[in-house]
Design an enzyme around this catalytic site. Sequence first.
Site, PDB file in Angstrom:
ATOM      1  N   ASP A  39     -17.809  -6.244  58.588  1.00  0.00           N
ATOM      2  CA  ASP A  39     -18.783  -7.324  58.747  1.00  0.00           C
ATOM      3  C   ASP A  39     -20.038  -6.743  59.384  1.00  0.00           C
ATOM      4  O   ASP A  39     -19.961  -5.786  60.159  1.00  0.00           O
ATOM      5  CB  ASP A  39     -18.224  -8.435  59.640  1.00  0.00           C
ATOM      6  CG  ASP A  39     -17.173  -9.287  58.953  1.00  0.00           C
ATOM      7  OD1 ASP A  39     -17.211  -9.409  57.718  1.00  0.00           O
ATOM      8  OD2 ASP A  39     -16.318  -9.848  59.666  1.00  0.00           O
ATOM      9  N   ASP A  99     -18.384 -12.779  52.174  1.00  0.00           N
ATOM     10  CA  ASP A  99     -18.286 -14.074  52.847  1.00  0.00           C
ATOM     11  C   ASP A  99     -19.421 -15.002  52.418  1.00  0.00           C
ATOM     12  O   ASP A  99     -19.213 -16.214  52.258  1.00  0.00           O
ATOM     13  CB  ASP A  99     -18.342 -13.897  54.365  1.00  0.00           C
ATOM     14  CG  ASP A  99     -17.208 -13.069  54.917  1.00  0.00           C
ATOM     15  OD1 ASP A  99     -16.126 -13.026  54.299  1.00  0.00           O
ATOM     16  OD2 ASP A  99     -17.409 -12.440  55.983  1.00  0.00           O
TER      17      ASP A  99
END
Length: 162
Positions: free
Chosen positions: A119, A137
Site C-alpha cells: 500500500d 483498492d
Amino acid sequence: MKFVFVLALALAVVGLDQASKSLIQHRMEMYQSIPVIDGFFHITYVRNTGGAFGFLHEANAAIRLPFFISVSILAVGALLYFVRQVEARQYLLLAALGAILGGALGNLTDRMRMGTVVDFLDVHYRGWYWPTFNVADSFISTGVVVLLLHSLLVGDGVKGGE
C-alpha cells in the site's frame, strides 16, 4: 465478447497495480513518505498484512494468509458468475465488474507472492488518517460505487431483470 472486455480491463488494472507497486518497492524504503500535497496526500510505502482497514492484521499468518487467499479466489469466482449474468450491452456494469476483478487479482498477486499487500496512497487531513491503500483498492472501491449507484438509479441490468 463481454468476457473478453471484462478480462481485458481486469488485466489492465492488474498491470497498473503491479507496475505501481513495483515502482514503490524499488524506489522507496519501507515507511518512507513523500509529500505530494503537504498535509493532505503522501506516497507512503507500507505493507498491509490484513484486509481492508487492517482487518485481521494481527492474526497469525498461518490463518490470515489462507483466509485472504481463499476469500479472494471465491470473490473472483463470484465476479465471473456475475459477468455471466449481466447483459452484453451493459458496459458500465461490465466495466465495474472488470475493475473489481482486476483489483482483487492485483491484491491476490501480492498475497501469493509476498504474503502481504503493498500500500502507498496515504490521505490525511488535520490529524484524520484514511488507511493507506493502493491502485487495486482504488479500482475495487470505484467499481463497487458504480455497481451501487447503478443498482439504485438504473436497475440491475442482468438477464431477465429489466
